[in-house]
Design a protein around this motif. Structure first.
Motif, short mmCIF file in Angstrom:
data_model
loop_
_atom_site.label_atom_id
_atom_site.label_comp_id
_atom_site.label_asym_id
_atom_site.label_seq_id
_atom_site.Cartn_x
_atom_site.Cartn_y
_atom_site.Cartn_z
N LEU A 60 14.13 -7.94 -17.67
CA LEU A 60 14.31 -8.01 -19.11
C LEU A 60 15.79 -7.97 -19.49
N ARG A 61 16.55 -7.13 -18.82
CA ARG A 61 17.99 -7.05 -19.11
C ARG A 61 18.67 -8.38 -18.81
N ASN A 62 18.28 -9.00 -17.73
CA ASN A 62 18.89 -10.27 -17.34
C ASN A 62 18.50 -11.40 -18.29
N ARG A 63 17.26 -11.34 -18.80
CA ARG A 63 16.78 -12.42 -19.66
C ARG A 63 17.32 -12.31 -21.08
N TYR A 64 17.48 -11.09 -21.57
CA TYR A 64 17.91 -10.89 -22.95
C TYR A 64 19.27 -10.18 -22.96
N LYS A 65 20.29 -10.94 -22.71
CA LYS A 65 21.63 -10.38 -22.50
C LYS A 65 22.40 -10.16 -23.79
N GLN A 66 21.92 -10.73 -24.90
CA GLN A 66 22.66 -10.65 -26.15
C GLN A 66 22.35 -9.40 -26.96
N CYS A 67 21.44 -8.57 -26.47
CA CYS A 67 21.11 -7.36 -27.23
C CYS A 67 21.40 -6.12 -26.39
N HIS A 68 21.53 -5.02 -27.11
CA HIS A 68 21.76 -3.73 -26.46
C HIS A 68 20.40 -3.08 -26.18
N PHE A 69 20.09 -2.83 -24.93
CA PHE A 69 18.77 -2.37 -24.52
C PHE A 69 18.91 -1.07 -23.74
N ARG A 70 18.26 -0.01 -24.24
CA ARG A 70 18.26 1.27 -23.54
C ARG A 70 16.83 1.72 -23.30
N SER A 71 16.57 2.18 -22.10
CA SER A 71 15.24 2.65 -21.71
C SER A 71 15.32 4.12 -21.32
N TYR A 72 14.49 4.94 -21.98
CA TYR A 72 14.47 6.38 -21.72
C TYR A 72 13.16 6.75 -21.05
N LYS A 73 13.22 7.19 -19.81
CA LYS A 73 12.01 7.55 -19.07
C LYS A 73 11.75 9.04 -19.23
N ASP A 74 11.29 9.39 -20.40
CA ASP A 74 11.08 10.80 -20.75
C ASP A 74 10.07 10.87 -21.88
N LEU A 75 9.69 12.07 -22.26
CA LEU A 75 8.79 12.27 -23.39
C LEU A 75 9.54 12.00 -24.69
N SER A 76 8.84 11.43 -25.65
CA SER A 76 9.47 11.07 -26.93
C SER A 76 10.06 12.28 -27.63
N VAL A 77 9.37 13.43 -27.59
CA VAL A 77 9.85 14.61 -28.31
C VAL A 77 11.14 15.15 -27.70
N ASN A 78 11.42 14.78 -26.46
CA ASN A 78 12.68 15.19 -25.83
C ASN A 78 13.82 14.24 -26.18
N VAL A 79 13.50 12.99 -26.46
CA VAL A 79 14.52 11.96 -26.60
C VAL A 79 14.90 11.67 -28.05
N ILE A 80 13.95 11.73 -28.97
CA ILE A 80 14.20 11.30 -30.36
C ILE A 80 15.44 11.96 -30.98
N VAL A 100 2.29 12.94 -31.96
CA VAL A 100 2.59 12.08 -33.11
C VAL A 100 3.17 12.90 -34.27
N PHE A 101 2.60 14.06 -34.54
CA PHE A 101 3.10 14.89 -35.63
C PHE A 101 4.56 15.29 -35.38
N ASN A 102 4.87 15.67 -34.16
CA ASN A 102 6.23 16.10 -33.86
C ASN A 102 7.21 14.94 -33.74
N GLU A 103 6.74 13.77 -33.34
CA GLU A 103 7.59 12.58 -33.40
C GLU A 103 8.04 12.35 -34.84
N LEU A 104 7.10 12.47 -35.77
CA LEU A 104 7.42 12.26 -37.18
C LEU A 104 8.34 13.34 -37.73
N LYS A 105 8.11 14.58 -37.34
CA LYS A 105 8.97 15.66 -37.82
C LYS A 105 10.41 15.48 -37.32
N LEU A 106 10.56 15.02 -36.09
CA LEU A 106 11.90 14.81 -35.54
C LEU A 106 12.61 13.65 -36.24
N ILE A 107 11.87 12.59 -36.54
CA ILE A 107 12.46 11.47 -37.28
C ILE A 107 12.84 11.92 -38.69
#
Length: 283
Positions: A60-80, A100-107
């Motif tokens: 995917l990185r090689n195919r779509y080189k014009q955008c900034h792409f970051r992948s986080y291999k972790d739980l959403s509540v740790n990364v948001i 889901v509730f805590n994803e929303l609270k963090l956002i």
């Protein structure tokens, strides 16, 4: 979420001129690739959160080189908390109330003092089976006080309790009872909206396991075209019910087809295991 890209997500992205996206839950990357293709055109940014993605990141990185792409291999509540600002968020990760509730609270915390910039949020699986029932990919990461009683057993449409004779999603940890407090994706979103001091517009669509769109009212005020579009796609209660009746027929067929496929696989496996005995007897 993949099915809603052309009909709902991309039109709104174009209306608000979105360039920065957050995707929670990518799995095989079908929707991820659509987002990257869009970001490639607008020189945008995509952040993906998935503890165990199954897509080929290097490809995917090689195919779509014009955008900034970051992948986080972790739980959403740790990364948001560490994610940079984004215009659109797609939430399709761990389908349970706590996550889901805590994803929303963090956002909400990120945009508490600039609610006119609150991102447009899309949610998958607000309908059956996980709108009102928790799913745990890994129960160990959920605090004990928020864990519903759960087990690996199948789901039947219209049945609150799990089924030992149904194969549909029987390989997953499902809450044993549907409904009740702090149970399911839709319940989490509704509880968040009820508790939040921010005023939201909330749209629901029942098809393909359900899509929800959450938009801050202040964001709508600053974007009349967005407000007009949301009013245009908003479903009346009658139309929503008609679509839900059609979705129920699709789900019933899906469950039956899934059951039949597993039965065929079991039968073929039994036959395969019997072959050595058959060959021995024919010698």
């Amino acid at each position: 979420m993949y099915n809603f890209w052309k009909t709902h997500i991309k039109p709104i992205a174009n209306i608000i001129k979105a360039t920065d996206f957050l995707e929670i839950g990518a799995e095989y990357g079908r929707n991820t690739e659509q987002l990257l293709a869009f970001c490639n055109e607008v020189n945008g940014k995509l952040s993906v959160i998935d503890p165990a993605p199954k897509f080929d990141e290097a490809f995917l990185r090689n195919r779509y080189k014009q955008c900034h792409f970051r992948s986080y291999k972790d739980l959403s509540v740790n990364v948001i908390p560490d994610i940079e600002d984004f215009h659109i968020g797609l939430i399709d990760g761990d389908h349970n109330w706590y996550t889901v509730f805590n994803e929303l609270k963090l956002i909400e915390e990120k945009y508490a003092h600039r609610i006119d910039q609150f991102p447009v949020l899309f949610f998958h699986d607000i309908s059956w089976p996980y709108g009102r029932r928790d799913l745990y990919y890994n129960p160990k990461v959920i605090p004990q006080k928020y864990l519903q009683e759960h087990q690996k057993a199948g789901l039947l449409l219209g049945e609150s309790e799990l089924s030992q004779s149904c194969y549909f999603n029987a390989h997953l940890f499902n809450a044993t009872i549907e409904g009740g407090d702090k149970n399911g994706v839709l319940t989490a979103i509704e509880d968040f909206i009820d508790e939040s001091l921010i005023d939201f517009d909330w749209l629901k669509f029942p098809t393909s396991h359900g899509l929800g769109i959450l938009v801050c009212q202040d964001r709508k005020l600053s974007a009349p075209e967005l407000s007009h579009y949301l009013d245009k796609i908003r479903l009346s209660p009658t139309v929503f019910q008609e679509m839900w009746e059609g979705e129920k027929l699709r789900l019933q067929k899906l469950i039956q087809d899934y059951h039949n496929r597993i039965e065929r696989e079991k039968k073929n496996k039994r036959w395969f295991n019997f072959l050595p005995q058959l060959k021995f007897r024919n010698r």
